[in-house]
Design a protein around this motif. Structure first.
Motif, PDB file in Angstrom:
ATOM      1  N   GLU A  49       0.853  -1.187   0.000  1.00  0.00           N
ATOM      2  CA  GLU A  49       0.000   0.000   0.000  1.00  0.00           C
ATOM      3  C   GLU A  49       0.893   1.243   0.000  1.00  0.00           C
ATOM      4  O   GLU A  49       1.973   1.242   0.603  1.00  0.00           O
ATOM      5  N   TYR A  50       0.413   2.319  -0.667  1.00  0.00           N
ATOM      6  CA  TYR A  50       1.228   3.504  -0.857  1.00  0.00           C
ATOM      7  C   TYR A  50       0.447   4.763  -0.498  1.00  0.00           C
ATOM      8  O   TYR A  50      -0.784   4.775  -0.508  1.00  0.00           O
ATOM      9  N   SER A  51       1.174   5.813  -0.215  1.00  0.00           N
ATOM     10  CA  SER A  51       0.633   7.157  -0.147  1.00  0.00           C
ATOM     11  C   SER A  51       1.471   7.991  -1.101  1.00  0.00           C
ATOM     12  O   SER A  51       2.625   8.321  -0.806  1.00  0.00           O
ATOM     13  N   GLY A  52       0.918   8.277  -2.274  1.00  0.00           N
ATOM     14  CA  GLY A  52       1.726   8.885  -3.325  1.00  0.00           C
ATOM     15  C   GLY A  52       2.792   7.904  -3.775  1.00  0.00           C
ATOM     16  O   GLY A  52       2.495   6.786  -4.168  1.00  0.00           O
ATOM     17  N   ASP A  53       4.057   8.311  -3.683  1.00  0.00           N
ATOM     18  CA  ASP A  53       5.166   7.442  -4.079  1.00  0.00           C
ATOM     19  C   ASP A  53       5.782   6.700  -2.900  1.00  0.00           C
ATOM     20  O   ASP A  53       6.754   5.976  -3.062  1.00  0.00           O
ATOM     21  N   THR A  56       3.637   2.635   2.415  1.00  0.00           N
ATOM     22  CA  THR A  56       3.142   2.840   3.771  1.00  0.00           C
ATOM     23  C   THR A  56       2.808   1.536   4.485  1.00  0.00           C
ATOM     24  O   THR A  56       2.781   1.501   5.713  1.00  0.00           O
ATOM     25  N   LYS A  57       2.539   0.455   3.747  1.00  0.00           N
ATOM     26  CA  LYS A  57       2.187  -0.802   4.418  1.00  0.00           C
ATOM     27  C   LYS A  57       2.547  -1.979   3.526  1.00  0.00           C
ATOM     28  O   LYS A  57       2.332  -1.947   2.316  1.00  0.00           O
ATOM     29  N   GLU A  77       4.365  -1.456   8.714  1.00  0.00           N
ATOM     30  CA  GLU A  77       3.806  -0.135   8.446  1.00  0.00           C
ATOM     31  C   GLU A  77       4.923   0.908   8.489  1.00  0.00           C
ATOM     32  O   GLU A  77       5.824   0.825   9.329  1.00  0.00           O
ATOM     33  N   GLN A  79       5.782   5.123   8.496  1.00  0.00           N
ATOM     34  CA  GLN A  79       5.282   6.474   8.706  1.00  0.00           C
ATOM     35  C   GLN A  79       6.394   7.473   8.392  1.00  0.00           C
ATOM     36  O   GLN A  79       7.569   7.213   8.698  1.00  0.00           O
ATOM     37  N   TYR A  80       6.022   8.609   7.796  1.00  0.00           N
ATOM     38  CA  TYR A  80       6.997   9.576   7.317  1.00  0.00           C
ATOM     39  C   TYR A  80       6.735  10.940   7.944  1.00  0.00           C
ATOM     40  O   TYR A  80       5.614  11.257   8.352  1.00  0.00           O
ATOM     41  N   ASP A  84       9.005  13.775   3.966  1.00  0.00           N
ATOM     42  CA  ASP A  84       8.964  12.450   3.333  1.00  0.00           C
ATOM     43  C   ASP A  84      10.113  11.551   3.770  1.00  0.00           C
ATOM     44  O   ASP A  84      10.504  10.633   3.049  1.00  0.00           O
ATOM     45  N   THR A 312      -0.819  -0.896  -9.681  1.00  0.00           N
ATOM     46  CA  THR A 312      -1.737   0.205  -9.427  1.00  0.00           C
ATOM     47  C   THR A 312      -2.558   0.494 -10.680  1.00  0.00           C
ATOM     48  O   THR A 312      -2.135   0.177 -11.797  1.00  0.00           O
TER      49      THR A 312
END
Length: 405
Positions: A49-53, A56-57, A77, A79-80, A84, A312
């Motif tokens: 799983e991603y957040s943008g580039d 995250t998981k 998991e 976290q940034y 970033d 994606t």
């Protein structure tokens, strides 16, 4: 498995820097075919799983004997912070029987005002409570190179252990040497020394390890050998005592073979331990679109590993049939910088052509506004060497290597 995640993060960052919003793997499923059972069996399932580039998981599930039963399930998991930078990494390890968390790992990352990593706190707990803690402190130079690392370990015994690593970088920020020390009775005792050698292209070609222990000092040497296309073709590692005469303790050797598209097609691993020679372990790779079929085995039990990937949205992972008709033709090759490129991809509305050196640096970019499948490319400004030409469309990316002489 931890290394796999670190490599994935590295891949995502490199691919993003080269191609921008690159397609990302969101699911990978690996099956194993055992010849003695004559059937396919699911073995591993991975989710991303991603957040943008940013990843995250990550979830990894390993099957025991049938797909309904898991040996374990691992969830990581990430976290940034606002810049970033990776700030927290959490890992949960579950058992298959009752899904109880057996182990819990968490890493905390700390940076200075320049964005250099200066500290890392690594903790491990189990169902029985806190098990282990490691704290890393880094002294960095002006280029964020960790020239000294102090590791403090607090095991369940409560007795602190200290290790220190010093590193030497050259003017190009390439690691040349590192030394590992252990503190014993308030003195720092050398445990291991690594000396690194590189070729003129800054590729690592040799690592000489000196190991100090309770018995005789041992030495380990690793070598990397490249072909004329800058592909790694041979890796050798051997360990021996430093006594005179030298006594061989262990030797490993891996030979890597590539196909005509510069993809790994075969690996052969030879292992020798004292006087025992293990059977040759081999891996062969076949590529179907974005899926990889990897066959591996020894003399007694060949196995085939088959991995299927999902990506994606916006990336066509059912492109095997389409890609059979898509190619890049570059002629002449080798050349003196002038060449003609022919490809169906050039006629796509979103086609972008890029040129990179073997270190991944972008040297040329061209967006195609006129839809045509042939383009004359002038790279006479480049010095002789091997380069990578990439054509990216909204669907996928194709690359080819050229040699300028």
């Amino acid at each position: 498995m931890k290394l796999k995640i670190y490599y994935l993060i590295l891949f995502v960052l490199i691919a993003t820097s080269i191609f921008g919003q690159t397609p990302k793997v969101i699911k990978a499923e690996t099956e194993i075919y055992r010849t003695n059972e004559d059937k396919w069996r699911g073995s591993e399932l991975e989710f991303y799983e991603y957040s943008g580039d940013l990843l995250t998981k990550y979830t990894d599930q390993n099957w025991y004997s049938i797909p309904e039963k898991y040996v374990n399930s691992e969830i990581i998991e990430y976290q940034y912070n606002d810049d970033d930078q990776l700030q927290l990494r959490l890992l949960y390890n579950f058992t298959s029987a009752d899904a109880i968390v057996q182990n819990f790992y968490w890493d905390e990352y700390f940076y200075n005002e320049k964005g250099c990593l200066i500290a890392l706190k690594d903790s491990v707990s189990s169902i029985h409570g806190l098990y282990d803690q490691h704290y890393f402190e880094y002294q960095v130079d002006e280029n964020c190179n960790p020239i000294e690392e102090l590791k403090t370990t607090l095991p369940p015994s409560g007795i602190l252990n200290f290790h220190k690593t010093t590193r030497v970088f050259n003017a190009s920020n390439v690691l040349m040497k590192d030394t590992l020390f252990r503190r014993y009775n308030d003195n720092w005792i050398v445990e291991r020394i690594n000396d690194y050698w590189y070729d003129t292209a800054d590729r690592l070609i040799e690592n000489h390890v000196t190991i100090f222990g309770s018995f005789n000092v041992t030495e380990e040497t690793e070598e990397w050998i490249y072909d004329e296309h800058d592909q790694l073709v041979h890796y050798i590692r051997w360990r021996k005592t430093s006594s005179n005469p030298y006594k061989l303790i262990k030797k490993d050797s891996m030979v890597i073979v590539y196909d005509d598209q510069y993809r790994v097609s075969k690996k052969e691993l030879h292992q020798t331990y004292f006087t025992t020679i293990s059977p040759i372990e081999y891996y062969t790779y076949d590529y179907y679109c974005q899926d990889i079929v990897r066959q591996s085995g020894k003399e007694d039990l060949p196995r085939i590993y088959r991995t299927f990937y999902e990506y994606t949205p916006g990336f066509d992972d059912e492109c095997a049939e389409e890609l059979e008709d898509v190619s890049i033709s570059i002629y002449p090759n080798p050349n003196h910088g002038m060449m003609t490129i022919t490809s169906d991809l050039l006629a796509a509305e979103s086609a972008v052509l890029r040129v990179f050196d073997v270190a991944g640096r972008e040297l040329y970019i061209r967006d195609f506004l006129i839809l045509k499948d042939t383009y004359s490319l002038d790279l006479t400004f480049l010095i002789p060497g091997v380069y990578i030409i990439s054509i990216q469309t909204e669907g996928f990316v194709k690359t080819e290597k050229i040699m300028i002489i």
